[in-house]
Scaffold this motif. Structure first.
Motif, PDB file in Angstrom:
ATOM      1  N   VAL A   1      -2.245 -64.288 -43.531  1.00 25.34           N
ATOM      2  CA  VAL A   1      -3.057 -62.750 -43.452  1.00 25.34           C
ATOM      3  C   VAL A   1      -3.822 -62.431 -44.643  1.00 25.34           C
ATOM      4  N   ARG A   2      -3.057 -62.801 -45.833  1.00 23.00           N
ATOM      5  CA  ARG A   2      -3.676 -62.445 -47.163  1.00 23.00           C
ATOM      6  C   ARG A   2      -5.089 -63.286 -47.491  1.00 23.00           C
ATOM      7  N   LYS A   3      -5.096 -64.578 -46.679  1.00 22.33           N
ATOM      8  CA  LYS A   3      -6.337 -65.483 -46.777  1.00 22.33           C
ATOM      9  C   LYS A   3      -7.661 -64.930 -46.392  1.00 22.33           C
TER      10      LYS A   3
ATOM     11  N   GLN B   1     -14.505 -56.732 -37.252  1.00 21.78           N
ATOM     12  CA  GLN B   1     -12.946 -56.611 -37.584  1.00 21.78           C
ATOM     13  C   GLN B   1     -12.279 -57.987 -37.668  1.00 21.78           C
ATOM     14  N   VAL B   2     -11.220 -58.057 -38.199  1.00 19.35           N
ATOM     15  CA  VAL B   2     -10.375 -59.324 -38.345  1.00 19.35           C
ATOM     16  C   VAL B   2      -9.166 -59.029 -37.544  1.00 19.35           C
ATOM     17  N   ILE B   3      -8.831 -59.818 -36.671  1.00 16.82           N
ATOM     18  CA  ILE B   3      -7.717 -59.272 -35.660  1.00 16.82           C
ATOM     19  C   ILE B   3      -7.109 -60.529 -35.569  1.00 16.82           C
ATOM     20  N   VAL B   4      -5.357 -60.308 -35.760  1.00 18.00           N
ATOM     21  CA  VAL B   4      -4.490 -61.432 -36.229  1.00 18.00           C
ATOM     22  C   VAL B   4      -3.303 -60.924 -35.104  1.00 18.00           C
ATOM     23  N   GLU B   5      -3.062 -61.664 -34.209  1.00 18.60           N
ATOM     24  CA  GLU B   5      -1.925 -61.634 -33.098  1.00 18.60           C
ATOM     25  C   GLU B   5      -0.618 -62.005 -33.571  1.00 18.60           C
ATOM     26  N   GLU B   6       0.282 -61.210 -33.346  1.00 19.96           N
ATOM     27  CA  GLU B   6       1.815 -61.241 -33.453  1.00 19.96           C
ATOM     28  C   GLU B   6       2.205 -62.405 -32.499  1.00 19.96           C
TER      29      GLU B   6
ATOM     30  N   VAL C   1      -6.034 -53.141 -50.814  1.00 17.60           N
ATOM     31  CA  VAL C   1      -6.667 -52.331 -51.699  1.00 17.60           C
ATOM     32  C   VAL C   1      -8.071 -52.471 -51.738  1.00 17.60           C
ATOM     33  N   GLY C   2      -8.721 -51.098 -51.831  1.00 19.53           N
ATOM     34  CA  GLY C   2     -10.188 -51.064 -51.867  1.00 19.53           C
ATOM     35  C   GLY C   2     -10.614 -50.053 -50.762  1.00 19.53           C
ATOM     36  N   VAL C   3     -11.901 -49.383 -51.181  1.00 21.69           N
ATOM     37  CA  VAL C   3     -12.363 -48.235 -50.145  1.00 21.69           C
ATOM     38  C   VAL C   3     -12.979 -48.943 -48.932  1.00 21.69           C
ATOM     39  N   GLY C   4     -12.629 -48.268 -47.793  1.00 16.63           N
ATOM     40  CA  GLY C   4     -12.827 -48.676 -46.632  1.00 16.63           C
ATOM     41  C   GLY C   4     -12.186 -49.899 -46.112  1.00 16.63           C
ATOM     42  N   LEU C   5     -11.119 -50.306 -46.623  1.00 19.79           N
ATOM     43  CA  LEU C   5     -10.445 -51.556 -46.307  1.00 19.79           C
ATOM     44  C   LEU C   5      -9.116 -50.804 -45.656  1.00 19.79           C
ATOM     45  N   ARG C   6      -8.706 -51.317 -44.507  1.00 24.69           N
ATOM     46  CA  ARG C   6      -7.490 -50.676 -43.771  1.00 24.69           C
ATOM     47  C   ARG C   6      -7.002 -51.599 -42.744  1.00 24.69           C
ATOM     48  N   ALA C   7      -5.790 -51.250 -42.029  1.00 23.04           N
ATOM     49  CA  ALA C   7      -5.369 -51.992 -40.857  1.00 23.04           C
ATOM     50  C   ALA C   7      -4.897 -50.846 -40.030  1.00 23.04           C
ATOM     51  N   VAL C   8      -4.993 -51.452 -38.839  1.00 24.46           N
ATOM     52  CA  VAL C   8      -4.254 -50.582 -37.822  1.00 24.46           C
ATOM     53  C   VAL C   8      -3.484 -51.582 -36.597  1.00 24.46           C
ATOM     54  N   LYS C   9      -2.518 -51.393 -36.296  1.00 26.03           N
ATOM     55  CA  LYS C   9      -1.622 -52.114 -35.002  1.00 26.03           C
ATOM     56  C   LYS C   9      -1.935 -51.422 -33.820  1.00 26.03           C
ATOM     57  N   GLU C  10      -2.654 -52.343 -32.796  1.00 27.14           N
ATOM     58  CA  GLU C  10      -2.937 -52.153 -31.465  1.00 27.14           C
ATOM     59  C   GLU C  10      -2.277 -53.165 -30.414  1.00 27.14           C
ATOM     60  N   GLY C  11      -1.213 -52.202 -30.193  1.00 28.43           N
ATOM     61  CA  GLY C  11      -0.238 -53.314 -29.202  1.00 28.43           C
ATOM     62  C   GLY C  11       0.527 -54.515 -30.153  1.00 28.43           C
ATOM     63  N   THR C  12       0.061 -55.534 -29.723  1.00 27.09           N
ATOM     64  CA  THR C  12       0.851 -56.800 -30.481  1.00 27.09           C
ATOM     65  C   THR C  12      -0.332 -57.365 -31.521  1.00 27.09           C
ATOM     66  N   LYS C  13      -1.628 -56.540 -31.637  1.00 24.58           N
ATOM     67  CA  LYS C  13      -2.499 -57.252 -32.434  1.00 24.58           C
ATOM     68  C   LYS C  13      -2.621 -56.362 -33.918  1.00 24.58           C
ATOM     69  N   LEU C  14      -3.012 -57.070 -34.870  1.00 18.08           N
ATOM     70  CA  LEU C  14      -3.273 -56.175 -36.097  1.00 18.08           C
ATOM     71  C   LEU C  14      -4.685 -56.230 -36.363  1.00 18.08           C
ATOM     72  N   VAL C  15      -5.569 -55.162 -36.449  1.00 21.91           N
ATOM     73  CA  VAL C  15      -6.619 -54.976 -36.357  1.00 21.91           C
ATOM     74  C   VAL C  15      -7.146 -54.641 -37.713  1.00 21.91           C
ATOM     75  N   MET C  16      -7.762 -55.297 -38.622  1.00 19.95           N
ATOM     76  CA  MET C  16      -8.093 -54.939 -39.986  1.00 19.95           C
ATOM     77  C   MET C  16      -9.704 -54.744 -40.247  1.00 19.95           C
ATOM     78  N   ASN C  17     -10.048 -53.785 -41.067  1.00 18.30           N
ATOM     79  CA  ASN C  17     -11.371 -53.699 -41.327  1.00 18.30           C
ATOM     80  C   ASN C  17     -11.288 -54.207 -42.744  1.00 18.30           C
ATOM     81  N   LEU C  18     -12.042 -55.190 -42.968  1.00 19.49           N
ATOM     82  CA  LEU C  18     -11.756 -55.649 -44.585  1.00 19.49           C
ATOM     83  C   LEU C  18     -13.131 -55.817 -45.415  1.00 19.49           C
ATOM     84  N   GLY C  19     -14.342 -54.949 -44.606  1.00 14.83           N
ATOM     85  CA  GLY C  19     -15.425 -54.961 -45.535  1.00 14.83           C
ATOM     86  C   GLY C  19     -16.350 -56.311 -44.781  1.00 14.83           C
ATOM     87  N   TYR C  20     -16.002 -56.624 -43.783  1.00 19.90           N
ATOM     88  CA  TYR C  20     -17.258 -57.606 -43.124  1.00 19.90           C
ATOM     89  C   TYR C  20     -17.737 -56.932 -42.068  1.00 19.90           C
TER      90      TYR C  20
END
Length: 180
Positions: free
Chosen positions: A149-151, A113-118, A91-110
């Protein structure tokens, strides 16, 4: 008698349960295999298509382990047949997530980018830029991964921006102007 512990676990077709001498339970099903060590005092009896969990006495330790053991084994059976999933909303303007291969790439206002591996046992799906679905066969692993991920950006109480569970209700606070 524990209400949860005395309930039998039905074993669906296609699921195979083995209990070793050291009380290690192995559950095989269509989605995979899970293994967990249960306390040696608790007895597991397979009776046809039902599994019963029994405790030796009414000692507080045995009473507490009775329902816990039954829930753990039942979650294993459900995991290998249906699996578990957690849905997260961004939730929030400009906050979003995209999946690239096995990685979750998130733009969280920092500023980065925050990247989490599957992992091997966890699958990530991003149906839309503001929704993340985490699924797997182990309930504890799915819940822990979703919490991690929520953290990365927990929801804040003033505007509600951040990552929240789909069924979570964020308690909102009034801003500075509300106090007079």
């Amino acid at each position: 008698m524990s209400r949860i512990g005395k309930a039998p676990i039905s074993i669906p077709s296609g699921v195979e349960i083995k209990v070793s001498d050291s009380n290690v339970v192995t559950v095989k099903g269509p989605k995979g295999t899970l293994e967990k060590a249960i306390d040696p005092d608790i007895k597991l009896n397979i009776d046809g298509a039902m599994l019963l969990v029994e405790r030796p006495s009414d000692m507080p330790k045995h009473r507490s382990l009775h329902g816990l053991s039954r829930s753990l084994v039942n979650n294993m059976v459900v995991g290998v047949t249906d699996g578990f999933r957690k849905e997260l909303d961004i939730v929030g303007v400009g906050l979003r997530a995209v999946k690239e291969g096995t990685k979750l790439v998130m733009n969280l206002g920092y500023s980065h980018q925050v990247i989490v591996e599957e992992t091997d046992s966890i699958a990530i799906d991003v149906p839309s830029p503001n929704k993340i679905i985490i699924s797997g066969i182990d309930k504890q692993e799915v819940g822990q991964f979703a919490a991690d991920v929520r953290k990365k950006r927990p929801p804040e109480p003033y505007k509600g921006k951040g990552i929240k569970y789909s069924d979570e209700v964020v308690r909102r606070k009034e801003g500075k102007t509300g106090v007079k």
